[in-house]
Scaffold this active site. Structure first.
Site, PDB file in Angstrom:
ATOM      1  N   PHE A 112       0.809  -1.223   0.000  1.00  0.00           N
ATOM      2  CA  PHE A 112       0.000   0.000   0.000  1.00  0.00           C
ATOM      3  C   PHE A 112       0.840   1.270   0.000  1.00  0.00           C
ATOM      4  CE2 PHE A 112       0.909   0.050   4.481  1.00  0.00           C
ATOM      5  CZ  PHE A 112       0.640   1.330   4.941  1.00  0.00           C
ATOM      6  N   LYS A 113       2.109   1.154   0.407  1.00  0.00           N
ATOM      7  CA  LYS A 113       2.970   2.343   0.434  1.00  0.00           C
ATOM      8  C   LYS A 113       3.106   2.958  -0.957  1.00  0.00           C
ATOM      9  CE  LYS A 113       3.706   1.464   4.779  1.00  0.00           C
ATOM     10  NZ  LYS A 113       4.859   1.164   5.557  1.00  0.00           N
ATOM     11  N   ASP A 114       2.939   2.133  -1.996  1.00  0.00           N
ATOM     12  CA  ASP A 114       3.019   2.662  -3.373  1.00  0.00           C
ATOM     13  C   ASP A 114       1.967   3.739  -3.619  1.00  0.00           C
ATOM     14  OD1 ASP A 114       5.106   1.004  -4.363  1.00  0.00           O
ATOM     15  OD2 ASP A 114       3.697  -0.641  -4.635  1.00  0.00           O
ATOM     16  N   LEU A 117       3.711   6.759  -2.088  1.00  0.00           N
ATOM     17  CA  LEU A 117       5.108   6.974  -2.478  1.00  0.00           C
ATOM     18  C   LEU A 117       5.306   7.060  -3.989  1.00  0.00           C
ATOM     19  CD1 LEU A 117       6.798   4.914   0.312  1.00  0.00           C
ATOM     20  CD2 LEU A 117       7.175   7.329  -0.162  1.00  0.00           C
TER      21      LEU A 117
END
Length: 496
Positions: A112-114, A117
């Protein structure tokens, strides 16, 4: 449109524009930047339901990043949410066993960091231009597994930036580690530390707070910024996917206008669930925010008692991105439930730094009624993966399983049958061994990449590009330091 400014959670005054707050990352007093007010969503659900992910993201972010022009912000969004994602919806919803799993793992690094980020590098470089910054921006970040790779993928070879990532040696999954140490890009650096994530995160904050080092950097043409969820440029893009999820459920007839939904989030650093809280405070019809913890259940205990206490054993689990005892983003919530009282928040954060714990007042605790906390043991997490697969064929990762466990405990306790969205924060391919062992212990004899192929077969899911890319990739980073050597290696990378 009303201008939204940003201030520190720890002191009064010192208001910054969005671009200035994004560039700084962390306030000079060690506090986190928060908007002076949470803006109200100014588009109807009906209109949002007809929009693409990119269009919804713009409608949310324009309300917070008010010093960006429409062209600048739309350009950042277009560059972030493109073919890097393996599905045109960017964040599809999967209906599984009575809940809706918001799949936030279709980006370049399958976590989920994508979602945030992918856009942060563009927000940062645009902010630098807007503020006539000539220095090279050095992104310094600590990771419990996912942020590091997602940040490096976002910043790799982005002109005018360098990125240095610290991660706990032995504290991330083999796939996570291989993703990081094989990262390409002349401006990327990866360092394992002899310690846990909290020590890595505290070490990074200490470097940020070192005024003498900041002066040395400035002389050499550098300045620090952060890609951790302490950066407001990371937090706000996360608000968008909760708005998108609601709009999609409305479009599909699963929610009526103004009907409430619950949100379940597997939680470590508290940024992802805080984004859902911001969405609720913008007027999105959200009822309960269900905060799911693993055996490092510092947040569960906090919601139960009103006391935050990090003085406990640090447990390495199969959901390593949540192996955190200092949930940095909780500070933004504490500030808000203290009535935006920076002095009170500063007092509590000082207590955390000195005693490792603090307790909120009864009045503050009453303001936590939006939240429900629960946790999952390692055994319960594995059981959830296995039972869900056997019942539905759906394979979830360990972090998502923690959320599913907390949700089950919540419904068992309350009988609440509100439509529920569960944030699915990582692909099962990121934690293949834990996932496959949960389904059947016989898989443990297979190698990491044999497990990948077996998971693809039993789940009938294509192996993501992020995994294919690292099968035979060369190791490019091989650094291991003690916590007290973190600053020295930063200076070495920057030739200072």
């Amino acid at each position: 449109m009303k201008e939204i400014l940003y201030k520190s959670t720890r002191s009064e005054g010192g208001y910054l524009k969005a671009s200035e707050a994004i560039l700084k990352g962390l306030a000079d007093d060690g506090g986190l930047f928060v908007p002076t007010e949470i803006p109200e969503l100014d588009v109807s659900v009906e209109a949002l339901s007809k929009m693409t992910y990119q269009q919804v993201a713009y409608e949310v972010m324009k309300l917070y990043f008010t010093d960006f022009t429409e062209e600048e912000l739309k350009n950042c969004i277009a560059q972030a949410y493109d073919e890097k994602f393996d599905t045109p919806e960017i964040a599809p919803l999967a209906e599984v066993d009575g809940a809706y799993y918001l799949e936030l793992f279709h980006g370049k690094t399958i976590a989920f960091k994508d979602m945030a980020l992918s856009i942060l590098p563009h927000l940062l470089t645009t902010s630098a231009k807007k503020n006539n910054v000539k220095n090279e921006i050095v992104i310094l970040t600590a990771t419990s597994g996912d942020t590091g790779k997602a940040a490096m993928a976002g910043f790799a070879d982005v002109k005018g930036t360098r990125i240095i990532v610290f991660y706990p040696h032995g504290g991330v999954s083999p796939i996570q580690e291989k993703q990081m140490v094989t990262q390409k890009g002349d401006n990327t650096y990866v360092v394992a530390i002899e310690g846990n994530f909290d020590q890595a995160q505290s070490g990074v904050k200490k470097i940020f707070g070192n005024k003498k080092l900041a002066e040395e950097l400035a002389e050499k043409g550098f300045q620090f910024s952060s890609a951790n969820s302490i950066n407001i440029g990371r937090l706000i893009p996360q608000v968008a996917y909760y708005v998108y999820a609601y709009a999609k459920l409305y479009a599909e007839g699963k929610l009526a206008q103004n009907q409430k939904m619950n949100v379940v989030v597997p939680t470590g650093n508290f940024g992802n669930i805080l984004a859902a809280y911001y969405a609720k405070n913008m007027g999105l019809p959200v009822d309960k925010l269900i905060c799911a913890s693993n055996e490092n259940k510092v947040l569960f205990d906090f919601f139960q008692t009103g006391e935050y206490d990090k003085n406990r054993e640090f447990i390495l689990t199969t959901s390593p991105s949540m192996d955190i005892l200092i949930s940095s983003n909780l500070e933004r919530l504490i500030y808000r439930i203290a009535g935006d009282n920076a002095e009170k928040n500063h007092e509590l954060m000082t207590r955390l730094a000195t005693d490792g714990k603090y307790a909120v007042t009864d009045e503050m605790k009453d303001r936590l009624s939006d939240f429900y906390g629960n946790y999952a043991t390692e055994e319960e997490t594995a059981q959830m993966i296995r039972e869900t697969y056997e019942k539905t064929g759906y394979v979830m990762d360990t972090h998502t399983a923690v959320a599913a466990c907390a949700y089950k405990k919540y419904t068992d306790e309350t009988g609440d049958d509100t439509v529920t969205v569960i944030a699915s924060t990582a692909s099962p391919f990121k934690f293949t061994r834990s996932v496959m062992n949960a389904i059947d212990p016989k898989y443990d004899k297979l190698s990491d990449f044999e497990l990948v192929d077996e998971l693809s077969k039993i789940g009938n899911i294509k192996v993501p590009n992020a995994i294919e890319e690292i099968r035979n990739a060369e190791i490019r980073h091989n650094n291991l330091v003690r916590v007290d050597e973190m600053e020295a290696i930063v200076k070495k990378f920057l030739s200072i």
